[in-house]
Design a protein around this motif. Sequence first.
Motif, PDB file in Angstrom:
ATOM      1  N   VAL A  37      -4.769  15.629  -0.281  1.00 54.15           N
ATOM      2  CA  VAL A  37      -5.758  14.838  -1.005  1.00 54.15           C
ATOM      3  C   VAL A  37      -6.266  13.695  -0.141  1.00 54.15           C
ATOM      4  O   VAL A  37      -7.447  13.383  -0.142  1.00 54.15           O
ATOM      5  N   HIS A  38      -5.363  13.061   0.586  1.00 50.35           N
ATOM      6  CA  HIS A  38      -5.717  11.928   1.438  1.00 50.35           C
ATOM      7  C   HIS A  38      -4.871  12.009   2.703  1.00 50.35           C
ATOM      8  O   HIS A  38      -3.649  12.086   2.623  1.00 50.35           O
ATOM      9  N   GLY A  39      -5.521  11.997   3.854  1.00 51.20           N
ATOM     10  CA  GLY A  39      -4.823  12.149   5.129  1.00 51.20           C
ATOM     11  C   GLY A  39      -4.236  10.856   5.674  1.00 51.20           C
ATOM     12  O   GLY A  39      -4.358   9.781   5.084  1.00 51.20           O
ATOM     13  N   PHE A  40      -3.615  10.990   6.809  1.00 54.16           N
ATOM     14  CA  PHE A  40      -2.967   9.889   7.519  1.00 54.16           C
ATOM     15  C   PHE A  40      -4.023   9.008   8.174  1.00 54.16           C
ATOM     16  O   PHE A  40      -4.921   9.495   8.854  1.00 54.16           O
ATOM     17  N   ASP A  41      -3.917   7.702   7.966  1.00 52.72           N
ATOM     18  CA  ASP A  41      -4.842   6.722   8.546  1.00 52.72           C
ATOM     19  C   ASP A  41      -4.023   5.498   8.931  1.00 52.72           C
ATOM     20  O   ASP A  41      -3.936   4.540   8.161  1.00 52.72           O
ATOM     21  N   PRO A  42      -3.389   5.524  10.118  1.00 51.23           N
ATOM     22  CA  PRO A  42      -2.474   4.444  10.481  1.00 51.23           C
ATOM     23  C   PRO A  42      -3.196   3.107  10.621  1.00 51.23           C
ATOM     24  O   PRO A  42      -4.363   3.060  11.008  1.00 51.23           O
ATOM     25  N   SER A  45      -2.585  -2.736  12.905  1.00 52.20           N
ATOM     26  CA  SER A  45      -1.509  -3.687  13.183  1.00 52.20           C
ATOM     27  C   SER A  45      -0.380  -3.452  12.183  1.00 52.20           C
ATOM     28  O   SER A  45      -0.548  -2.725  11.197  1.00 52.20           O
ATOM     29  N   THR A  46       0.747  -4.095  12.398  1.00 52.52           N
ATOM     30  CA  THR A  46       1.925  -3.898  11.559  1.00 52.52           C
ATOM     31  C   THR A  46       1.633  -4.103  10.076  1.00 52.52           C
ATOM     32  O   THR A  46       2.082  -3.339   9.240  1.00 52.52           O
ATOM     33  N   TYR A  47       0.873  -5.129   9.751  1.00 53.82           N
ATOM     34  CA  TYR A  47       0.601  -5.434   8.343  1.00 53.82           C
ATOM     35  C   TYR A  47      -0.839  -5.123   7.963  1.00 53.82           C
ATOM     36  O   TYR A  47      -1.315  -5.542   6.926  1.00 53.82           O
ATOM     37  N   GLY A  48      -1.539  -4.365   8.790  1.00 55.25           N
ATOM     38  CA  GLY A  48      -2.936  -4.038   8.542  1.00 55.25           C
ATOM     39  C   GLY A  48      -3.111  -2.972   7.481  1.00 55.25           C
ATOM     40  O   GLY A  48      -2.167  -2.280   7.087  1.00 55.25           O
ATOM     41  N   ALA A  49      -4.354  -2.847   7.016  1.00 59.10           N
ATOM     42  CA  ALA A  49      -4.686  -1.826   6.022  1.00 59.10           C
ATOM     43  C   ALA A  49      -4.643  -0.449   6.664  1.00 59.10           C
ATOM     44  O   ALA A  49      -4.915  -0.291   7.854  1.00 59.10           O
ATOM     45  N   GLY A  50      -4.326   0.530   5.874  1.00 61.10           N
ATOM     46  CA  GLY A  50      -4.283   1.911   6.347  1.00 61.10           C
ATOM     47  C   GLY A  50      -3.539   2.769   5.350  1.00 61.10           C
ATOM     48  O   GLY A  50      -3.108   2.293   4.297  1.00 61.10           O
ATOM     49  N   HIS A  51      -3.389   4.013   5.669  1.00 58.77           N
ATOM     50  CA  HIS A  51      -2.641   4.941   4.820  1.00 58.77           C
ATOM     51  C   HIS A  51      -1.526   5.509   5.675  1.00 58.77           C
ATOM     52  O   HIS A  51      -1.771   6.327   6.554  1.00 58.77           O
ATOM     53  N   ARG A  52      -0.308   5.090   5.420  1.00 60.32           N
ATOM     54  CA  ARG A  52       0.843   5.367   6.277  1.00 60.32           C
ATOM     55  C   ARG A  52       1.542   6.685   5.933  1.00 60.32           C
ATOM     56  O   ARG A  52       2.736   6.816   6.118  1.00 60.32           O
ATOM     57  N   GLY A  53       0.809   7.629   5.463  1.00 61.71           N
ATOM     58  CA  GLY A  53       1.350   8.931   5.109  1.00 61.71           C
ATOM     59  C   GLY A  53       0.226   9.835   4.670  1.00 61.71           C
ATOM     60  O   GLY A  53      -0.938   9.591   4.988  1.00 61.71           O
ATOM     61  N   VAL A  54       0.577  10.866   3.922  1.00 62.78           N
ATOM     62  CA  VAL A  54      -0.427  11.779   3.355  1.00 62.78           C
ATOM     63  C   VAL A  54      -0.126  11.951   1.875  1.00 62.78           C
ATOM     64  O   VAL A  54       1.023  11.855   1.449  1.00 62.78           O
TER      65      VAL A  54
END
Length: 181
Positions: A37-42, A45-54
């Motif tokens: 449904v939603h892919g990985f988007d690291p 930075s350590t505390y930055g926005a992103g998607h740390r999984g799928v």
Amino acid sequence: MVIRALLALAALPLLLSPGSAPTATGYWPLQPRPAVVHGFDPPDSTYGAGHRGVDLAGHVGQAVHAALAGRVVFAGMLAGRGVVVVDHGAERTTYEPVAAAVHVGDHVARGAVIGRLTIVQSHCFPQACLHLGLIRDVDDVYLDPLTLFGEAPIRLLPLWRDLPWASARDIGGQARGWACW
């Protein structure tokens, strides 16, 4: 030109460095194989926005399986949702939201049921989906969990990287000599 293309294809396995292609050793945590449904988007930075999984499409009550064999290091509530974490030695996988069927210290086999998918704080609300994470233990870096299943995106680079872009093109403007690694 055809001979050059055939030679490039024949040499491709030699150009792939060891470990560059993921080994598909993982067991899909939802069966049958779910849609992503939603892919990985690291994050940058350590505390930055992103998607740390799928996020994997599922349904409430669906069995959640361990992607790899390992030892359960967390099974409980975290920030209002059920989470299971399995340590595999060099990395660990995370599963949420899950009603755990395992306990801390349990050893689980690849494909073993570790819990049931819930809707509580689902990333895909009002639908249910499993958020699967993969973390490298040595430095706590999030990795793309799809590499466990041989599903990571392929990065294409020009085969003749030392030549300018225009040199890697031939008649008709068609790009030639691309390889994966």
